[in-house]
Write a protein that holds these residues in place. Structure first.
Motif, mmCIF file in Angstrom:
data_model
loop_
_atom_site.group_PDB
_atom_site.id
_atom_site.type_symbol
_atom_site.label_atom_id
_atom_site.label_comp_id
_atom_site.label_asym_id
_atom_site.label_seq_id
_atom_site.Cartn_x
_atom_site.Cartn_y
_atom_site.Cartn_z
ATOM 1 N N SER A 80 62.446 -40.427 -20.798
ATOM 2 C CA SER A 80 63.632 -39.702 -20.330
ATOM 3 C C SER A 80 64.762 -40.641 -19.925
ATOM 4 O O SER A 80 65.887 -40.207 -19.681
ATOM 5 N N GLN A 81 64.468 -41.956 -19.865
ATOM 6 C CA GLN A 81 65.457 -42.948 -19.465
ATOM 7 C C GLN A 81 66.246 -43.430 -20.683
ATOM 8 O O GLN A 81 65.662 -43.752 -21.721
ATOM 9 N N LEU A 82 67.573 -43.496 -20.550
ATOM 10 C CA LEU A 82 68.434 -43.828 -21.694
ATOM 11 C C LEU A 82 68.128 -45.195 -22.306
ATOM 12 O O LEU A 82 68.037 -45.302 -23.538
ATOM 13 N N PRO A 83 67.955 -46.281 -21.523
ATOM 14 C CA PRO A 83 67.649 -47.576 -22.160
ATOM 15 C C PRO A 83 66.371 -47.518 -22.994
ATOM 16 O O PRO A 83 66.328 -48.049 -24.109
ATOM 17 N N HIS B 70 72.196 -48.450 -15.023
ATOM 18 C CA HIS B 70 73.304 -48.866 -15.885
ATOM 19 C C HIS B 70 72.951 -50.081 -16.765
ATOM 20 O O HIS B 70 73.826 -50.869 -17.122
ATOM 21 N N TRP B 71 71.662 -50.234 -17.106
ATOM 22 C CA TRP B 71 71.259 -51.352 -17.973
ATOM 23 C C TRP B 71 71.982 -51.296 -19.322
ATOM 24 O O TRP B 71 72.276 -52.331 -19.924
ATOM 25 N N VAL B 72 72.302 -50.098 -19.782
ATOM 26 C CA VAL B 72 72.955 -49.981 -21.088
ATOM 27 C C VAL B 72 74.367 -50.565 -21.089
ATOM 28 O O VAL B 72 74.946 -50.774 -22.163
ATOM 29 N N THR B 73 74.924 -50.822 -19.920
ATOM 30 C CA THR B 73 76.249 -51.459 -19.859
ATOM 31 C C THR B 73 76.143 -52.947 -19.528
ATOM 32 O O THR B 73 77.162 -53.625 -19.408
ATOM 33 N N HIS B 74 74.926 -53.440 -19.386
ATOM 34 C CA HIS B 74 74.715 -54.869 -19.092
ATOM 35 C C HIS B 74 75.040 -55.689 -20.342
ATOM 36 O O HIS B 74 74.732 -55.273 -21.466
#
Length: 265
Positions: free
Chosen positions: A86-89, A150-154
Motif C-alpha cells: 500500500s506504500q507508494l515507494p 516522501h522517499w519518492v521525492t528523495h
C-alpha cells in the motif's frame, strides 16, 4: 501461500534474516562468478558447447527460465499478506521489477528470430536464479521494506528511477535492433548499428546493467544492490566477449566502438 511461508519460517524476523542472507550469498556468488568468467565465457549462443549439457530450444528456454521471475512475485503480491504494497515507494519499485519481467518472460521469448539452442546447464542455472531472485526482491519489497516519508521525492529515488527508465528503454531498443539485423531468409552474423550500438558492442547489456543499477539506487537495499552487482558481473563478461568476437569476425568493425562503456571501456 501465507501458510507455506509460515511453515518455512517460524517468524517474520526469521524470514527477514533469510532474505538478508540470500542477498549476501548473491554478492558472494557474484564474486565467484567474476573469477570464473575470467577464464571462460558464459556458455550460451555463439559460445555454447556440448559439455554444458544437451541443447534446449532457445524460445522454450527463455520462456521457462524467466517465468519464475514473474510468477513467484505475482503470487507474493496477490496471494500473501503483502503488508507494504500500500506504500507508494514499494508500489513503484515492484512496478519497475514487473515491467522488466513481464516483457522478458511473456513477450521477449516469442520475438526471438532464430537463435542457437541453450545448453541445459545454462538454462537450469538461469531458472534457479530467476526463482531465487524473484522471491528475494519482491518478498522484501512487498512485505518488509520500509522507506521514510516522501522517499519518492528523495534525490536517490528520483535519480534511480530515471536511470531505470533510461536503461529499460535502451535495453528494449537494442533488442529491437538485434532482432532486425537479418532480413527474412538471411543467415549469419551482422554488425549491429544504430542507437547505443554506435558507441558500444554490448548496448543491450549496458541497458540492463543501467536498469538494475537505477533500481538498486531507488530501492536502497542490500537486496537490490546484490541483484545489480550480479547482473553487472555476468553481463559485462558477455559484452567484453561479444566485443572481442566482433573484432575478430569483422575486419571493418568500427575501431572506435567500445565494449560496454562509451568512449572508455
Amino acid at each position: 501461500m501465507d501458510s507455506l511461508l509460515s511453515w518455512l519460517f517460524s517468524s517474520e524476523e526469521e524470514e527477514l534474516n533469510m532474505l538478508y542472507s540470500m542477498a549476501c550469498l548473491m554478492v558472494f556468488m557474484a564474486a565467484c562468478t567474476f573469477v570464473t568468467l575470467l577464464f571462460e565465457n558464459v556458455p550460451y549462443g555463439r559460445y555454447a558447447t556440448s559439455k554444458y549439457g544437451f541443447p534446449v530450444n532457445v524460445r522454450f528456454a527463455w520462456f521457462i527460465q524467466e517465468l519464475p521471475a514473474f510468477l513467484v512475485p505475482l503470487c507474493l503480491v496477490f496471494w500473501t499478506s503483502s503488508a507494504k504494497t500500500s506504500q507508494l515507494p514499494n508500489q513503484l519499485l515492484i512496478a519497475m521489477y514487473f515491467c522488466h519481467y513481464v516483457q522478458r518472460s511473456l513477450i521477449y521469448p516469442f520475438l526471438i528470430r532464430g537463435g542457437k539452442p541453450t545448453p541445459f546447464v545454462s538454462f537450469a542455472l538461469a531458472l534457479v536464479f530467476c526463482l531465487y531472485n524473484g522471491y528475494m526482491q519482491v518478498r522484501y519489497l512487498s512485505h518488509y521494506a520500509e522507506y521514510p516519508p516522501h522517499w519518492v521525492t528523495h534525490p536517490c529515488f528520483i535519480a534511480g528511477s530515471m536511470l531505470w527508465l533510461v536503461g529499460w528503454l535502451m535495453n528494449m531498443h537494442s533488442d529491437h535492433i538485434l532482432r532486425n539485423l537479418r532480413k527474412p531468409g538471411e543467415t549469419g552474423y551482422k554488425i549491429p548499428t544504430g542507437g547505443m550500438f554506435e558507441y558500444v558492442s554490448g548496448a543491450n547489456f549496458l541497458g540492463e546493467i543501467t536498469e538494475w543499477a537505477g533500481f538498486a539506487l531507488a530501492g536502497d537495499s542490500i537486496h537490490s544492490l546484490a541483484f545489480a552487482i550480479f547482473t553487472t558481473v555476468v553481463l559485462a563478461n558477455r559484452a567484453v566477449a561479444h566485443h572481442k568476437w566482433y573484432l575478430t569476425k569483422f575486419e571493418d568493425y568500427p575501431k572506435s566502438r567500445k565494449a560496454l562503456i562509451p568512449f572508455l571501456f
